[in-house]
Design a protein around this motif. Structure first.
Motif, PDB file in Angstrom:
ATOM      1  N   ILE A  69       0.479  -1.120   0.350  1.00  0.00           N
ATOM      2  CA  ILE A  69       0.021  -0.120  -0.161  1.00  0.00           C
ATOM      3  C   ILE A  69       1.158   0.925  -0.002  1.00  0.00           C
ATOM      4  O   ILE A  69       1.900   1.170   1.034  1.00  0.00           O
ATOM      5  CB  ILE A  69      -1.171   0.317   1.445  1.00  0.00           C
ATOM      6  CG1 ILE A  69      -1.871  -1.458   1.121  1.00  0.00           C
ATOM      7  CG2 ILE A  69      -1.752   1.223   1.031  1.00  0.00           C
ATOM      8  CD1 ILE A  69      -2.858  -1.481   2.508  1.00  0.00           C
ATOM      9  N   SER A  70       0.433   2.464  -1.146  1.00  0.00           N
ATOM     10  CA  SER A  70       1.489   3.375  -1.269  1.00  0.00           C
ATOM     11  C   SER A  70       0.903   4.764  -0.663  1.00  0.00           C
ATOM     12  O   SER A  70      -0.563   4.999  -1.431  1.00  0.00           O
ATOM     13  CB  SER A  70       1.943   3.302  -3.104  1.00  0.00           C
ATOM     14  OG  SER A  70       2.722   4.848  -2.501  1.00  0.00           O
ATOM     15  N   THR A  71       1.307   5.325   0.695  1.00  0.00           N
ATOM     16  CA  THR A  71       0.706   6.308   0.353  1.00  0.00           C
ATOM     17  C   THR A  71       0.785   7.271  -0.503  1.00  0.00           C
ATOM     18  O   THR A  71      -0.088   8.828  -1.529  1.00  0.00           O
ATOM     19  CB  THR A  71       1.148   6.991   1.689  1.00  0.00           C
ATOM     20  OG1 THR A  71       3.020   7.026   1.450  1.00  0.00           O
ATOM     21  CG2 THR A  71       0.792   5.981   2.907  1.00  0.00           C
ATOM     22  N   GLU A  73       1.033   7.102  -3.871  1.00  0.00           N
ATOM     23  CA  GLU A  73      -0.188   6.399  -4.792  1.00  0.00           C
ATOM     24  C   GLU A  73      -1.977   6.812  -4.291  1.00  0.00           C
ATOM     25  O   GLU A  73      -2.442   6.202  -5.096  1.00  0.00           O
ATOM     26  CB  GLU A  73      -0.075   5.086  -5.210  1.00  0.00           C
ATOM     27  CG  GLU A  73       1.322   4.719  -6.492  1.00  0.00           C
ATOM     28  CD  GLU A  73       1.265   5.213  -7.551  1.00  0.00           C
ATOM     29  OE1 GLU A  73       0.315   5.385  -8.732  1.00  0.00           O
ATOM     30  OE2 GLU A  73       2.969   5.972  -7.770  1.00  0.00           O
ATOM     31  N   GLY A  74      -1.901   6.807  -2.701  1.00  0.00           N
ATOM     32  CA  GLY A  74      -3.216   6.812  -3.035  1.00  0.00           C
ATOM     33  C   GLY A  74      -3.459   5.211  -2.717  1.00  0.00           C
ATOM     34  O   GLY A  74      -5.085   5.175  -3.212  1.00  0.00           O
ATOM     35  N   ARG A  76      -3.147   0.984  -3.631  1.00  0.00           N
ATOM     36  CA  ARG A  76      -1.996  -0.163  -4.538  1.00  0.00           C
ATOM     37  C   ARG A  76      -1.756  -0.685  -5.270  1.00  0.00           C
ATOM     38  O   ARG A  76      -1.372  -0.198  -6.181  1.00  0.00           O
ATOM     39  CB  ARG A  76      -2.928  -1.745  -3.823  1.00  0.00           C
ATOM     40  CG  ARG A  76      -3.562  -1.421  -2.459  1.00  0.00           C
ATOM     41  CD  ARG A  76      -4.740  -2.605  -2.938  1.00  0.00           C
ATOM     42  NE  ARG A  76      -4.852  -3.836  -3.881  1.00  0.00           N
ATOM     43  CZ  ARG A  76      -5.365  -4.625  -3.884  1.00  0.00           C
ATOM     44  NH1 ARG A  76      -5.515  -5.452  -2.649  1.00  0.00           N
ATOM     45  NH2 ARG A  76      -5.295  -5.727  -4.693  1.00  0.00           N
TER      46      ARG A  76
END
Ligand code: COA
Length: 144
Positions: A69-71, A73-74, A76
């Motif tokens: 999960i990437s913050t 990218e907001g 997955r």
């Protein structure tokens, strides 16, 4: 040749393939026991997708994808690891087929970015990735 999801029956073959990979990558040391445990965990993990390339019933390549999960990218994104094609089968499009399969899977799952690590001295792999449109970033890898 076909790409399919790995199963527990593939673990011995995949451990041997990972020996080939970890013999090339300077940060890693082949260890069949650890490779086996890692593969078992990947097979059991809900957000992991390990795949094999099979030629006439024989497993000749593999790759794995794990969801993160990437913050930034907001949402997955995906980490690709463990890409290796058995030495005598290289240069026949199997590596590309494995990557294309994972990219299609990631698209279907809505992953917005894929990332991977490569040994800076692994020129064949770097040339392979460049040809598939992968770009390098300004980030470096650290470990502890
Ligand atoms: C990297 C690897 C997976 C590539 O798999 P492969 O099946 O040999 O590659 P493919 O035959 O699918 O090649 C796909 C394209 O990449 C190119 N390519 C592959 N190896 C290359 C090389 N050494 N130098 C330049 N281009 C290369 C091919 O020419 C082909 O180009 P095309 O699309 O114009 O036809 C394989 O060489 C391998 O297993 N290497 C050892 C493990 C490894 O380094 N893994 C990567 C860890 S980060």
């Amino acid at each position: 040749m076909r790409i399919r999801q790995a199963t527990a029956a593939d673990i011995d073959t995949l451990s041997a393939l990972l020996d080939q990979l970890f013999s090339i990558e300077q940060d890693f040391t082949p260890d069949r026991g650890k490779q086996r445990v890692g593969l078992e965990e990947l097979l059991a993990a809900p957000d992991a997708y390990p795949v094999v390339a099979e030629d006439e019933g024989r497993v000749v390549g593999m790759a794995t994808l794990q969801v993160l999960i990437s913050t930034a990218e907001g949402g997955r994104c995906g980490l690709i690891e463990d890409l290796v094609v058995s030495e005598s089968y290289r240069g026949r499009g199997i590596g590309r087929a494995l990557m294309d399969h994972l990219i299609r899977w990631a698209d279907k799952k809505g992953l917005t970015r894929l990332q991977l690590l490569a040994d800076r001295d692994n020129q064949p792999a770097l040339a392979f990735y460049k040809k598939q449109g992968w770009s390098t970033t300004r980030l470096i890898a650290l470990r502890k």
